[in-house]
Design a protein around this motif. Sequence first.
Motif, PDB file in Angstrom:
ATOM      1  N   HIS A 160      25.815  42.589  46.414  1.00 13.67           N
ATOM      2  CA  HIS A 160      26.147  41.992  45.119  1.00 13.67           C
ATOM      3  C   HIS A 160      27.658  42.577  44.634  1.00 13.67           C
ATOM      4  CE1 HIS A 160      22.048  40.702  44.393  1.00 13.67           C
ATOM      5  NE2 HIS A 160      21.547  41.829  44.961  1.00 13.67           N
ATOM      6  N   ARG A 161      28.102  41.470  44.056  1.00 14.39           N
ATOM      7  CA  ARG A 161      29.515  41.770  43.385  1.00 14.39           C
ATOM      8  C   ARG A 161      29.702  41.180  42.094  1.00 14.39           C
ATOM      9  NH1 ARG A 161      35.557  40.263  45.429  1.00 14.39           N
ATOM     10  NH2 ARG A 161      36.779  41.869  44.503  1.00 14.39           N
ATOM     11  N   THR A 162      30.175  42.057  41.026  1.00 16.89           N
ATOM     12  CA  THR A 162      30.117  41.420  39.770  1.00 16.89           C
ATOM     13  C   THR A 162      31.585  41.410  39.118  1.00 16.89           C
ATOM     14  OG1 THR A 162      27.850  42.143  39.067  1.00 16.89           O
ATOM     15  CG2 THR A 162      29.242  41.317  37.365  1.00 16.89           C
ATOM     16  N   ILE A 163      32.089  40.185  38.838  1.00 20.58           N
ATOM     17  CA  ILE A 163      33.349  40.155  38.285  1.00 20.58           C
ATOM     18  C   ILE A 163      33.373  39.363  37.021  1.00 20.58           C
ATOM     19  CG2 ILE A 163      35.673  38.943  38.772  1.00 20.58           C
ATOM     20  CD1 ILE A 163      34.497  38.646  41.772  1.00 20.58           C
ATOM     21  N   VAL A 164      33.918  39.790  36.050  1.00 19.37           N
ATOM     22  CA  VAL A 164      34.400  39.284  34.807  1.00 19.37           C
ATOM     23  C   VAL A 164      35.956  38.766  34.672  1.00 19.37           C
ATOM     24  CG1 VAL A 164      34.405  39.823  32.450  1.00 19.37           C
ATOM     25  CG2 VAL A 164      32.625  40.779  33.776  1.00 19.37           C
ATOM     26  N   GLY A 165      35.979  37.671  34.369  1.00 22.95           N
ATOM     27  CA  GLY A 165      37.560  37.128  34.576  1.00 22.95           C
ATOM     28  C   GLY A 165      37.695  35.679  33.943  1.00 22.95           C
ATOM     29  N   THR A 166      38.702  35.087  34.124  1.00 23.94           N
ATOM     30  CA  THR A 166      38.914  33.525  33.916  1.00 23.94           C
ATOM     31  C   THR A 166      38.353  32.666  34.802  1.00 23.94           C
ATOM     32  OG1 THR A 166      40.805  34.301  32.618  1.00 23.94           O
ATOM     33  CG2 THR A 166      40.684  31.919  33.094  1.00 23.94           C
ATOM     34  N   LEU A 167      37.810  31.615  34.695  1.00 25.95           N
ATOM     35  CA  LEU A 167      37.336  30.877  35.409  1.00 25.95           C
ATOM     36  C   LEU A 167      38.491  29.581  35.701  1.00 25.95           C
ATOM     37  CD1 LEU A 167      34.698  29.620  36.926  1.00 25.95           C
ATOM     38  CD2 LEU A 167      33.906  28.254  35.021  1.00 25.95           C
ATOM     39  N   GLU A 168      38.450  29.161  37.150  1.00 27.09           N
ATOM     40  CA  GLU A 168      39.376  28.262  37.270  1.00 27.09           C
ATOM     41  C   GLU A 168      38.617  27.400  38.500  1.00 27.09           C
ATOM     42  OE1 GLU A 168      43.177  29.457  38.694  1.00 27.09           O
ATOM     43  OE2 GLU A 168      43.867  30.323  36.517  1.00 27.09           O
ATOM     44  N   TYR A 169      39.259  26.147  38.572  1.00 24.83           N
ATOM     45  CA  TYR A 169      38.827  25.144  39.384  1.00 24.83           C
ATOM     46  C   TYR A 169      39.238  25.026  40.864  1.00 24.83           C
ATOM     47  CZ  TYR A 169      37.039  20.553  41.290  1.00 24.83           C
ATOM     48  OH  TYR A 169      36.679  19.531  42.315  1.00 24.83           O
ATOM     49  N   LEU A 170      38.786  25.047  42.086  1.00 17.78           N
ATOM     50  CA  LEU A 170      39.506  25.159  43.178  1.00 17.78           C
ATOM     51  C   LEU A 170      38.964  23.652  43.967  1.00 17.78           C
ATOM     52  CD1 LEU A 170      41.043  26.405  45.195  1.00 17.78           C
ATOM     53  CD2 LEU A 170      39.134  27.547  46.063  1.00 17.78           C
ATOM     54  N   ALA A 171      37.679  23.394  44.113  1.00 18.24           N
ATOM     55  CA  ALA A 171      37.173  22.188  44.844  1.00 18.24           C
ATOM     56  C   ALA A 171      35.828  22.061  44.328  1.00 18.24           C
ATOM     57  CB  ALA A 171      37.509  22.467  46.288  1.00 18.24           C
ATOM     58  N   PRO A 172      35.187  21.001  44.544  1.00 14.10           N
ATOM     59  CA  PRO A 172      33.961  20.681  44.332  1.00 14.10           C
ATOM     60  C   PRO A 172      32.923  21.519  44.947  1.00 14.10           C
ATOM     61  CG  PRO A 172      34.934  18.529  45.044  1.00 14.10           C
ATOM     62  CD  PRO A 172      35.737  19.667  45.199  1.00 14.10           C
ATOM     63  N   GLY A 173      32.236  22.257  44.229  1.00  9.89           N
ATOM     64  CA  GLY A 173      31.382  23.300  44.581  1.00  9.89           C
ATOM     65  C   GLY A 173      32.121  24.532  44.924  1.00  9.89           C
ATOM     66  N   LYS A 174      33.250  24.926  44.534  1.00 15.52           N
ATOM     67  CA  LYS A 174      34.017  26.071  44.844  1.00 15.52           C
ATOM     68  C   LYS A 174      34.891  26.340  43.574  1.00 15.52           C
ATOM     69  CE  LYS A 174      36.591  28.503  48.493  1.00 15.52           C
ATOM     70  NZ  LYS A 174      36.968  28.464  49.974  1.00 15.52           N
ATOM     71  N   LEU A 175      34.940  27.281  43.028  1.00 12.54           N
ATOM     72  CA  LEU A 175      35.531  27.901  41.965  1.00 12.54           C
ATOM     73  C   LEU A 175      36.265  29.228  42.224  1.00 12.54           C
ATOM     74  CD1 LEU A 175      33.055  26.929  39.285  1.00 12.54           C
ATOM     75  CD2 LEU A 175      34.489  25.405  40.093  1.00 12.54           C
ATOM     76  N   ILE A 176      37.125  29.452  41.195  1.00 14.29           N
ATOM     77  CA  ILE A 176      37.729  30.896  41.383  1.00 14.29           C
ATOM     78  C   ILE A 176      37.661  31.797  39.812  1.00 14.29           C
ATOM     79  CG2 ILE A 176      39.916  31.938  41.377  1.00 14.29           C
ATOM     80  CD1 ILE A 176      40.931  29.693  43.114  1.00 14.29           C
ATOM     81  N   VAL A 177      37.583  32.978  40.081  1.00 10.35           N
ATOM     82  CA  VAL A 177      37.513  33.631  39.007  1.00 10.35           C
ATOM     83  C   VAL A 177      38.747  35.024  38.981  1.00 10.35           C
ATOM     84  CG1 VAL A 177      35.787  35.285  39.973  1.00 10.35           C
ATOM     85  CG2 VAL A 177      36.121  35.504  37.383  1.00 10.35           C
ATOM     86  N   LYS A 178      39.338  34.984  38.035  1.00  9.34           N
ATOM     87  CA  LYS A 178      40.478  35.985  37.906  1.00  9.34           C
ATOM     88  C   LYS A 178      39.987  37.167  37.161  1.00  9.34           C
ATOM     89  CE  LYS A 178      44.418  32.770  38.733  1.00  9.34           C
ATOM     90  NZ  LYS A 178      45.943  32.095  38.017  1.00  9.34           N
ATOM     91  N   PRO A 179      39.826  38.381  37.875  1.00 11.58           N
ATOM     92  CA  PRO A 179      39.499  39.543  37.079  1.00 11.58           C
ATOM     93  C   PRO A 179      40.129  39.909  35.904  1.00 11.58           C
ATOM     94  CG  PRO A 179      39.450  39.937  39.531  1.00 11.58           C
ATOM     95  CD  PRO A 179      40.385  38.427  39.211  1.00 11.58           C
ATOM     96  N   GLN A 180      39.508  40.398  35.045  1.00 10.17           N
ATOM     97  CA  GLN A 180      40.260  40.973  34.019  1.00 10.17           C
ATOM     98  C   GLN A 180      40.807  41.943  34.305  1.00 10.17           C
ATOM     99  OE1 GLN A 180      37.072  41.455  30.944  1.00 10.17           O
ATOM    100  NE2 GLN A 180      37.307  39.559  29.918  1.00 10.17           N
ATOM    101  N   GLY A 181      42.209  42.637  33.498  1.00 10.68           N
ATOM    102  CA  GLY A 181      42.882  43.417  33.876  1.00 10.68           C
ATOM    103  C   GLY A 181      43.732  43.449  35.128  1.00 10.68           C
ATOM    104  N   GLY A 182      43.839  42.457  35.884  1.00 13.95           N
ATOM    105  CA  GLY A 182      44.546  42.016  36.961  1.00 13.95           C
ATOM    106  C   GLY A 182      43.525  42.259  38.109  1.00 13.95           C
ATOM    107  N   GLY A 183      44.125  42.157  39.441  1.00 14.45           N
ATOM    108  CA  GLY A 183      43.718  42.012  40.722  1.00 14.45           C
ATOM    109  C   GLY A 183      43.345  40.943  41.285  1.00 14.45           C
ATOM    110  N   THR A 184      43.065  40.720  42.696  1.00 11.99           N
ATOM    111  CA  THR A 184      43.033  39.655  43.482  1.00 11.99           C
ATOM    112  C   THR A 184      41.823  38.764  42.734  1.00 11.99           C
ATOM    113  OG1 THR A 184      43.465  40.944  45.272  1.00 11.99           O
ATOM    114  CG2 THR A 184      42.775  38.679  45.855  1.00 11.99           C
ATOM    115  N   GLU A 185      42.253  37.562  42.867  1.00 14.22           N
ATOM    116  CA  GLU A 185      41.240  36.428  42.260  1.00 14.22           C
ATOM    117  C   GLU A 185      40.205  36.209  43.490  1.00 14.22           C
ATOM    118  OE1 GLU A 185      43.639  32.384  43.684  1.00 14.22           O
ATOM    119  OE2 GLU A 185      44.070  33.280  41.819  1.00 14.22           O
ATOM    120  N   GLN A 186      39.096  35.934  42.891  1.00 14.58           N
ATOM    121  CA  GLN A 186      37.926  35.780  43.739  1.00 14.58           C
ATOM    122  C   GLN A 186      37.424  34.298  44.183  1.00 14.58           C
ATOM    123  OE1 GLN A 186      36.472  38.055  46.035  1.00 14.58           O
ATOM    124  NE2 GLN A 186      35.613  36.106  46.754  1.00 14.58           N
ATOM    125  N   ALA A 187      37.452  33.812  45.094  1.00 16.35           N
ATOM    126  CA  ALA A 187      36.790  32.169  45.114  1.00 16.35           C
ATOM    127  C   ALA A 187      35.180  32.458  45.483  1.00 16.35           C
ATOM    128  CB  ALA A 187      37.149  31.523  46.257  1.00 16.35           C
TER     129      ALA A 187
END
Length: 221
Positions: A123-150
């Motif tokens: 399990h991995r938990t990420i809190v951040g800003t939600l962004e759209y990438l493709a149908p069924g695939k999104l991105i979250v940008k972690p709070q406080g910086g760091g690599t975004e996670q699809a």
Amino acid sequence: MSVRKISALTLAALAVGLSLTACSNDGTDSASSSASSSASTSSSASTSSGQSGSQSGVKASHGSDHARPSGTPKKPGISCTNQIDYAGDTRSNAEINAIGEQTGYCPPVSASAGSGVANAGDHRTIVGTLEYLAPGKLIVKPQGGGTEQAFLVSNATQILGAAAICSGTDGRVTMGHDGYGTSKCTVDQLETAAKTSSVTVRVTMNPKSGGAETVEEKYHP
């Protein structure tokens, strides 16, 4: 006259001998009785001590079984993830809430949410800003910086909104005590919100498969 004296002396000696023998027997019997009584008393004391120790051990064990669990007392009718902010916790919401239901106590947060990212096993938990990438695939940008996670979303993903993703049928904000949404939303609603790049979410995902287990909206007035 001489014969009578000898007989008298013999009888006297015999009487003294019998008297000494009787005394000797009485002494032996008394010592034996005293030793037997002492052994019996010692045995009884030992048995009593053993039973007392055993009972004490049982009581100690019983007290340990009912030791107070760590954490915060769970409020009736409210899940732990709605009662406490578990942002950054290494466990899924289902696991945390199960602990609360079983013990009556919401477990302490197991990881700091300082960076907005926490890892633990599957399990991995990420809190951040939600962004759209493709149908069924999104991105979250972690709070406080760091690599975004699809991450991937599907109908199996639990999506909970407060206002931006979705809300109650009457349009009211729906959230728990931790500030995260409680209304069930669809994948389409989630993707629409992701395209605004303005929604903060808490994503719990499986890093191996990349699939999101839960996506929860953090309410911002």
